[in-house]
Motif scaffolding. Structure first.
Motif, short mmCIF file in Angstrom:
data_model
loop_
_atom_site.label_atom_id
_atom_site.label_comp_id
_atom_site.label_asym_id
_atom_site.label_seq_id
_atom_site.Cartn_x
_atom_site.Cartn_y
_atom_site.Cartn_z
N GLY A 85 -6.22 -30.87 -25.56
CA GLY A 85 -5.47 -32.12 -25.44
C GLY A 85 -5.54 -32.93 -26.70
O GLY A 85 -5.97 -32.44 -27.75
N LEU A 86 -5.11 -34.17 -26.59
CA LEU A 86 -5.12 -35.12 -27.70
C LEU A 86 -6.32 -36.04 -27.54
O LEU A 86 -6.52 -36.63 -26.47
CB LEU A 86 -3.82 -35.91 -27.70
N VAL A 87 -7.10 -36.17 -28.59
CA VAL A 87 -8.30 -37.00 -28.54
C VAL A 87 -8.46 -37.71 -29.88
O VAL A 87 -8.03 -37.19 -30.93
CB VAL A 87 -9.55 -36.15 -28.21
N GLN A 88 -9.04 -38.88 -29.87
CA GLN A 88 -9.29 -39.61 -31.10
C GLN A 88 -10.50 -39.04 -31.83
O GLN A 88 -11.41 -38.47 -31.20
CB GLN A 88 -9.51 -41.09 -30.81
N ALA A 89 -10.49 -39.19 -33.12
CA ALA A 89 -11.64 -38.75 -33.92
C ALA A 89 -12.91 -39.42 -33.38
O ALA A 89 -12.91 -40.60 -33.03
CB ALA A 89 -11.44 -39.12 -35.38
N GLY A 90 -13.96 -38.63 -33.29
CA GLY A 90 -15.21 -39.10 -32.72
C GLY A 90 -15.34 -38.83 -31.24
O GLY A 90 -16.42 -38.99 -30.67
N GLY A 91 -14.25 -38.44 -30.62
CA GLY A 91 -14.25 -38.18 -29.19
C GLY A 91 -14.73 -36.78 -28.86
O GLY A 91 -15.28 -36.06 -29.70
N PHE A 92 -14.52 -36.40 -27.60
CA PHE A 92 -15.02 -35.11 -27.14
C PHE A 92 -14.03 -34.47 -26.19
O PHE A 92 -13.19 -35.14 -25.57
CB PHE A 92 -16.38 -35.28 -26.45
N LEU A 93 -14.13 -33.16 -26.11
CA LEU A 93 -13.38 -32.35 -25.16
C LEU A 93 -14.25 -31.19 -24.72
O LEU A 93 -15.14 -30.76 -25.47
CB LEU A 93 -12.10 -31.79 -25.80
N ARG A 94 -13.96 -30.66 -23.55
CA ARG A 94 -14.63 -29.47 -23.06
C ARG A 94 -13.58 -28.43 -22.74
O ARG A 94 -12.74 -28.64 -21.86
CB ARG A 94 -15.46 -29.77 -21.82
N LEU A 95 -13.64 -27.33 -23.47
CA LEU A 95 -12.72 -26.24 -23.21
C LEU A 95 -13.36 -25.25 -22.25
O LEU A 95 -14.57 -25.04 -22.26
CB LEU A 95 -12.37 -25.52 -24.51
N ASN B 175 -18.05 -32.16 -29.36
CA ASN B 175 -18.37 -33.58 -29.54
C ASN B 175 -18.11 -33.99 -30.98
O ASN B 175 -17.97 -33.14 -31.86
CB ASN B 175 -19.83 -33.83 -29.18
N SER B 176 -18.05 -35.28 -31.19
CA SER B 176 -17.85 -35.84 -32.54
C SER B 176 -16.70 -35.14 -33.25
O SER B 176 -16.82 -34.71 -34.40
CB SER B 176 -19.14 -35.69 -33.37
N LEU B 177 -15.58 -35.06 -32.57
CA LEU B 177 -14.44 -34.33 -33.11
C LEU B 177 -13.90 -34.99 -34.37
O LEU B 177 -13.88 -36.22 -34.50
CB LEU B 177 -13.35 -34.20 -32.05
N LYS B 178 -13.44 -34.15 -35.29
CA LYS B 178 -12.88 -34.59 -36.56
C LYS B 178 -11.42 -34.15 -36.64
O LYS B 178 -10.99 -33.23 -35.94
CB LYS B 178 -13.66 -33.97 -37.72
N ASN B 179 -10.70 -34.79 -37.56
CA ASN B 179 -9.30 -34.43 -37.73
C ASN B 179 -9.13 -32.94 -38.02
O ASN B 179 -8.19 -32.30 -37.52
CB ASN B 179 -8.67 -35.25 -38.86
N ASN B 180 -10.05 -32.38 -38.82
CA ASN B 180 -9.88 -30.98 -39.18
C ASN B 180 -10.35 -30.02 -38.10
O ASN B 180 -10.39 -28.80 -38.31
CB ASN B 180 -10.54 -30.66 -40.52
N THR C 117 -5.42 -22.84 -26.32
CA THR C 117 -5.22 -24.20 -25.86
C THR C 117 -5.23 -25.12 -27.08
O THR C 117 -6.09 -24.99 -27.95
CB THR C 117 -6.27 -24.60 -24.82
N GLN C 118 -4.29 -26.03 -27.15
CA GLN C 118 -4.13 -26.89 -28.31
C GLN C 118 -5.11 -28.06 -28.26
O GLN C 118 -5.20 -28.75 -27.23
CB GLN C 118 -2.71 -27.43 -28.38
N VAL C 119 -5.80 -28.27 -29.34
CA VAL C 119 -6.66 -29.44 -29.51
C VAL C 119 -6.12 -30.22 -30.71
O VAL C 119 -5.99 -29.68 -31.80
CB VAL C 119 -8.12 -29.04 -29.76
N THR C 120 -5.81 -31.48 -30.47
CA THR C 120 -5.30 -32.33 -31.54
C THR C 120 -6.20 -33.56 -31.64
O THR C 120 -6.39 -34.28 -30.66
CB THR C 120 -3.86 -32.77 -31.26
N VAL C 121 -6.76 -33.76 -32.82
CA VAL C 121 -7.65 -34.89 -33.07
C VAL C 121 -6.91 -35.87 -33.98
O VAL C 121 -6.50 -35.52 -35.08
CB VAL C 121 -8.95 -34.43 -33.72
N SER C 122 -6.76 -37.09 -33.50
CA SER C 122 -6.04 -38.11 -34.25
C SER C 122 -7.01 -39.11 -34.86
O SER C 122 -8.10 -39.33 -34.34
CB SER C 122 -5.05 -38.83 -33.34
N SER C 123 -6.56 -39.74 -35.93
CA SER C 123 -7.41 -40.73 -36.62
C SER C 123 -7.44 -42.03 -35.85
O SER C 123 -6.50 -42.37 -35.16
CB SER C 123 -6.88 -40.97 -38.02
#
Length: 120
Positions: free
Chosen positions: A10-20, A84-89, A114-120
């Protein structure tokens, strides 16, 4: 036949987290190592993490070490990637892959991603 179905992107802000999650079928899941790999836009495949069949040996790419955690539940035929601590890259399509053997072996099959998009 081997089927691997990823979810949780999904779409998450930088610094956020996801669980695949990746649910497997068509083979004895507990007997094979599993991996996560990713492909960023315009780039090649990048290996992310490995876990052996019993979940006792785990490996990470330097780029995710300390931020991502791989795990598996053999009773549920599922492998997870806690990010955790997701980054743009970290933005990429994430794929789970079945290995040929119990650990650290080449990929035999992978899912649709599955698409992971990290936004600033």
């Amino acid at each position: 036949q081997v089927q691997l179905v990823e979810s949780g992107g999904g779409l998450v802000q930088a610094g956020g987290f996801l669980r695949l999650s990746c649910t497997a079928s068509g083979f004895p899941f507990s007997m094979y190592g599993m991996s996560w790999v990713r492909q960023a836009p315009g780039k090649g495949l990048e290996w992310v993490s490995d876990i052996n069949s019993g979940g006792t040996s785990i490996y990470y790419a330097d780029s995710v070490k300390g931020r991502f955690t791989i795990s598996r539940d053999n009773a549920k035929n599922t492998v997870y990637l806690q990010m955790n601590s997701l980054k743009n890259n970290d933005t990429a399509v994430y794929y789970c892959a079945k290995q040929w053997d119990v650990e650290r072996s080449a990929f035999q099959a992978w899912g649709q991603g599955t698409q992971v998009t990290v936004s600033s």
